[in-house]
Write a protein that holds these residues in place. Structure first.
Motif, PDB file in Angstrom:
ATOM      1  N   ILE A   1       0.865  -1.178   0.000  1.00  0.00           N
ATOM      2  CA  ILE A   1       0.000   0.000   0.000  1.00  0.00           C
ATOM      3  C   ILE A   1       0.900   1.226   0.000  1.00  0.00           C
ATOM      4  CG2 ILE A   1      -1.941  -1.125   1.155  1.00  0.00           C
ATOM      5  CD1 ILE A   1      -1.072   0.375   3.722  1.00  0.00           C
ATOM      6  N   GLU A   2       0.411   2.279  -0.597  1.00  0.00           N
ATOM      7  CA  GLU A   2       1.155   3.543  -0.641  1.00  0.00           C
ATOM      8  C   GLU A   2       0.419   4.561   0.209  1.00  0.00           C
ATOM      9  OE1 GLU A   2       1.295   6.702  -4.009  1.00  0.00           O
ATOM     10  OE2 GLU A   2       2.915   5.253  -4.378  1.00  0.00           O
ATOM     11  N   LEU A   3       1.142   5.224   1.096  1.00  0.00           N
ATOM     12  CA  LEU A   3       0.558   6.224   1.974  1.00  0.00           C
ATOM     13  C   LEU A   3       1.333   7.520   1.826  1.00  0.00           C
ATOM     14  CD1 LEU A   3      -1.395   7.050   4.250  1.00  0.00           C
ATOM     15  CD2 LEU A   3       0.258   6.112   5.859  1.00  0.00           C
ATOM     16  N   THR A   4       0.613   8.588   1.512  1.00  0.00           N
ATOM     17  CA  THR A   4       1.215   9.915   1.422  1.00  0.00           C
ATOM     18  C   THR A   4       0.859  10.675   2.690  1.00  0.00           C
ATOM     19  OG1 THR A   4       0.936   9.874  -0.979  1.00  0.00           O
ATOM     20  CG2 THR A   4       1.388  12.001   0.030  1.00  0.00           C
ATOM     21  N   LEU A   5       1.876  11.104   3.428  1.00  0.00           N
ATOM     22  CA  LEU A   5       1.694  11.824   4.680  1.00  0.00           C
ATOM     23  C   LEU A   5       1.984  13.310   4.457  1.00  0.00           C
ATOM     24  CD1 LEU A   5       3.608   9.219   6.834  1.00  0.00           C
ATOM     25  CD2 LEU A   5       1.153   9.593   6.860  1.00  0.00           C
ATOM     26  N   HIS A   6       0.942  14.129   4.602  1.00  0.00           N
ATOM     27  CA  HIS A   6       1.083  15.575   4.397  1.00  0.00           C
ATOM     28  C   HIS A   6       1.078  16.296   5.736  1.00  0.00           C
ATOM     29  CE1 HIS A   6       0.364  15.543   0.068  1.00  0.00           C
ATOM     30  NE2 HIS A   6      -0.593  14.662   0.286  1.00  0.00           N
ATOM     31  N   ARG A   7       2.034  17.172   5.952  1.00  0.00           N
ATOM     32  CA  ARG A   7       1.982  18.043   7.120  1.00  0.00           C
ATOM     33  C   ARG A   7       1.492  19.404   6.648  1.00  0.00           C
ATOM     34  NH1 ARG A   7       8.250  18.380   8.533  1.00  0.00           N
ATOM     35  NH2 ARG A   7       8.891  18.537   6.395  1.00  0.00           N
ATOM     36  N   PRO A   8       0.845  20.168   7.522  1.00  0.00           N
ATOM     37  CA  PRO A   8       0.334  21.469   7.104  1.00  0.00           C
ATOM     38  C   PRO A   8       1.485  22.445   6.855  1.00  0.00           C
ATOM     39  CG  PRO A   8      -0.072  21.114   9.437  1.00  0.00           C
ATOM     40  CD  PRO A   8       0.505  19.851   8.899  1.00  0.00           C
ATOM     41  N   TRP A   9       1.266  23.396   5.978  1.00  0.00           N
ATOM     42  CA  TRP A   9       2.335  24.364   5.700  1.00  0.00           C
ATOM     43  C   TRP A   9       2.558  25.281   6.892  1.00  0.00           C
ATOM     44  CZ3 TRP A   9       1.453  29.606   5.716  1.00  0.00           C
ATOM     45  CH2 TRP A   9       0.122  30.004   5.689  1.00  0.00           C
ATOM     46  N   PHE A  10       1.530  25.455   7.730  1.00  0.00           N
ATOM     47  CA  PHE A  10       1.665  26.224   8.962  1.00  0.00           C
ATOM     48  C   PHE A  10       1.048  25.405  10.087  1.00  0.00           C
ATOM     49  CE2 PHE A  10      -0.152  29.000  12.190  1.00  0.00           C
ATOM     50  CZ  PHE A  10       0.982  29.679  12.591  1.00  0.00           C
ATOM     51  N   ALA A  11       1.818  25.148  11.125  1.00  0.00           N
ATOM     52  CA  ALA A  11       1.304  24.359  12.245  1.00  0.00           C
ATOM     53  C   ALA A  11       1.797  24.954  13.560  1.00  0.00           C
ATOM     54  CB  ALA A  11       1.770  22.917  12.124  1.00  0.00           C
ATOM     55  N   LEU A  12       1.024  24.761  14.611  1.00  0.00           N
ATOM     56  CA  LEU A  12       1.407  25.251  15.932  1.00  0.00           C
ATOM     57  C   LEU A  12       2.228  24.211  16.696  1.00  0.00           C
ATOM     58  CD1 LEU A  12      -1.812  27.148  17.028  1.00  0.00           C
ATOM     59  CD2 LEU A  12       0.306  28.064  16.095  1.00  0.00           C
ATOM     60  N   TYR A  13       3.011  23.433  15.968  1.00  0.00           N
ATOM     61  CA  TYR A  13       3.949  22.474  16.524  1.00  0.00           C
ATOM     62  C   TYR A  13       5.051  22.292  15.499  1.00  0.00           C
ATOM     63  CZ  TYR A  13       1.181  19.431  13.513  1.00  0.00           C
ATOM     64  OH  TYR A  13       0.519  18.900  12.439  1.00  0.00           O
ATOM     65  N   TRP A  14       6.214  21.811  15.927  1.00  0.00           N
ATOM     66  CA  TRP A  14       7.317  21.611  14.999  1.00  0.00           C
ATOM     67  C   TRP A  14       8.138  20.409  15.457  1.00  0.00           C
ATOM     68  CZ3 TRP A  14       6.565  25.496  18.369  1.00  0.00           C
ATOM     69  CH2 TRP A  14       7.428  25.579  19.426  1.00  0.00           C
ATOM     70  N   GLY A  15       8.861  19.833  14.529  1.00  0.00           N
ATOM     71  CA  GLY A  15       9.721  18.703  14.830  1.00  0.00           C
ATOM     72  C   GLY A  15       9.012  17.403  15.143  1.00  0.00           C
ATOM     73  N   ILE A  16       7.756  17.320  14.851  1.00  0.00           N
ATOM     74  CA  ILE A  16       6.987  16.115  15.155  1.00  0.00           C
ATOM     75  C   ILE A  16       6.857  15.271  13.891  1.00  0.00           C
ATOM     76  CG2 ILE A  16       4.717  15.267  15.822  1.00  0.00           C
ATOM     77  CD1 ILE A  16       4.541  17.613  17.714  1.00  0.00           C
ATOM     78  N   LYS A  17       7.114  13.985  14.029  1.00  0.00           N
ATOM     79  CA  LYS A  17       6.984  13.057  12.914  1.00  0.00           C
ATOM     80  C   LYS A  17       5.809  12.129  13.178  1.00  0.00           C
ATOM     81  CE  LYS A  17      11.758  13.346  11.681  1.00  0.00           C
ATOM     82  NZ  LYS A  17      13.040  12.716  11.669  1.00  0.00           N
ATOM     83  N   PRO A  18       5.197  11.640  12.124  1.00  0.00           N
ATOM     84  CA  PRO A  18       4.033  10.752  12.296  1.00  0.00           C
ATOM     85  C   PRO A  18       4.430   9.338  12.716  1.00  0.00           C
ATOM     86  CG  PRO A  18       4.511  11.070   9.984  1.00  0.00           C
ATOM     87  CD  PRO A  18       5.458  11.946  10.726  1.00  0.00           C
ATOM     88  N   THR A  19       3.471   8.666  13.329  1.00  0.00           N
ATOM     89  CA  THR A  19       3.593   7.241  13.637  1.00  0.00           C
ATOM     90  C   THR A  19       2.491   6.527  12.879  1.00  0.00           C
ATOM     91  OG1 THR A  19       4.494   7.674  15.824  1.00  0.00           O
ATOM     92  CG2 THR A  19       3.534   5.505  15.458  1.00  0.00           C
ATOM     93  N   LEU A  20       2.862   5.495  12.159  1.00  0.00           N
ATOM     94  CA  LEU A  20       1.916   4.707  11.378  1.00  0.00           C
ATOM     95  C   LEU A  20       1.577   3.441  12.156  1.00  0.00           C
ATOM     96  CD1 LEU A  20       0.539   4.190   8.573  1.00  0.00           C
ATOM     97  CD2 LEU A  20       2.587   2.887   8.025  1.00  0.00           C
ATOM     98  N   VAL A  21       0.296   3.092  12.170  1.00  0.00           N
ATOM     99  CA  VAL A  21      -0.153   1.872  12.835  1.00  0.00           C
ATOM    100  C   VAL A  21      -0.826   1.001  11.771  1.00  0.00           C
ATOM    101  CG1 VAL A  21      -1.579   0.899  14.647  1.00  0.00           C
ATOM    102  CG2 VAL A  21      -0.526   3.136  14.982  1.00  0.00           C
ATOM    103  N   VAL A  22      -0.242  -0.171  11.517  1.00  0.00           N
ATOM    104  CA  VAL A  22      -0.784  -1.114  10.542  1.00  0.00           C
ATOM    105  C   VAL A  22      -1.091  -2.405  11.283  1.00  0.00           C
ATOM    106  CG1 VAL A  22      -0.358  -2.422   8.440  1.00  0.00           C
ATOM    107  CG2 VAL A  22       0.546  -0.113   8.651  1.00  0.00           C
ATOM    108  N   GLY A  23      -2.367  -2.766  11.311  1.00  0.00           N
ATOM    109  CA  GLY A  23      -2.770  -3.991  11.980  1.00  0.00           C
ATOM    110  C   GLY A  23      -2.432  -4.003  13.466  1.00  0.00           C
ATOM    111  N   GLY A  24      -2.478  -2.849  14.112  1.00  0.00           N
ATOM    112  CA  GLY A  24      -2.215  -2.768  15.540  1.00  0.00           C
ATOM    113  C   GLY A  24      -0.760  -2.598  15.936  1.00  0.00           C
ATOM    114  N   ARG A  25       0.151  -2.552  14.966  1.00  0.00           N
ATOM    115  CA  ARG A  25       1.578  -2.403  15.254  1.00  0.00           C
ATOM    116  C   ARG A  25       2.051  -1.033  14.799  1.00  0.00           C
ATOM    117  NH1 ARG A  25       4.874  -7.658  13.873  1.00  0.00           N
ATOM    118  NH2 ARG A  25       6.095  -6.836  15.589  1.00  0.00           N
ATOM    119  N   GLY A  26       2.545  -0.235  15.737  1.00  0.00           N
ATOM    120  CA  GLY A  26       3.033   1.100  15.427  1.00  0.00           C
ATOM    121  C   GLY A  26       4.453   1.077  14.906  1.00  0.00           C
TER     122      GLY A  26
END
Length: 100
Positions: A12-37
């Motif tokens: 599967i292909e997943l595109t992760l978009h962060r907003p161009w302006f956010a009230l947080y910085w340096g945060i990366k996403p966590t993906l959970v597939v089938g209950g495993r992060g």
């Protein structure tokens, strides 16, 4: 099929978009597939999932205090294998995930 035979898989292909302006910085996403992060990076990535099962795919952000931006979708075997996640601009709002 014996126990040593691998189960059929698909990508599967997943595109992760962060907003161009956010009230947080340096945060990366966590993906959970089938209950495993697993940690992920912003942008396009591919993951291997079972080909013949419905898989729950979720994403959240974590800022060392709380989780936010959570979104998830159940991906059926016959659905297109492309997803898109949009992170929220505020650190207390849910994210959005949809099929492409």
């Amino acid at each position: 099929m014996t126990e040593t035979d691998p189960k059929p898989t698909r990508r599967i292909e997943l595109t992760l978009h962060r907003p161009w302006f956010a009230l947080y910085w340096g945060i990366k996403p966590t993906l959970v597939v089938g209950g495993r992060g697993q940690p992920a990076q912003w942008g396009v990535g591919t993951w291997q999932v079972p080909a013949d099962e419905t898989v729950t795919v979720g994403v959240y952000l974590f800022n060392r205090v709380w989780r936010f931006g959570q979104a998830e979708v159940a991906l059926e075997p016959q659905q297109a294998p492309a997803l898109e996640y949009r992170a929220p601009a505020l650190p207390f709002v849910r994210g959005r995930i949809r099929l492409n």
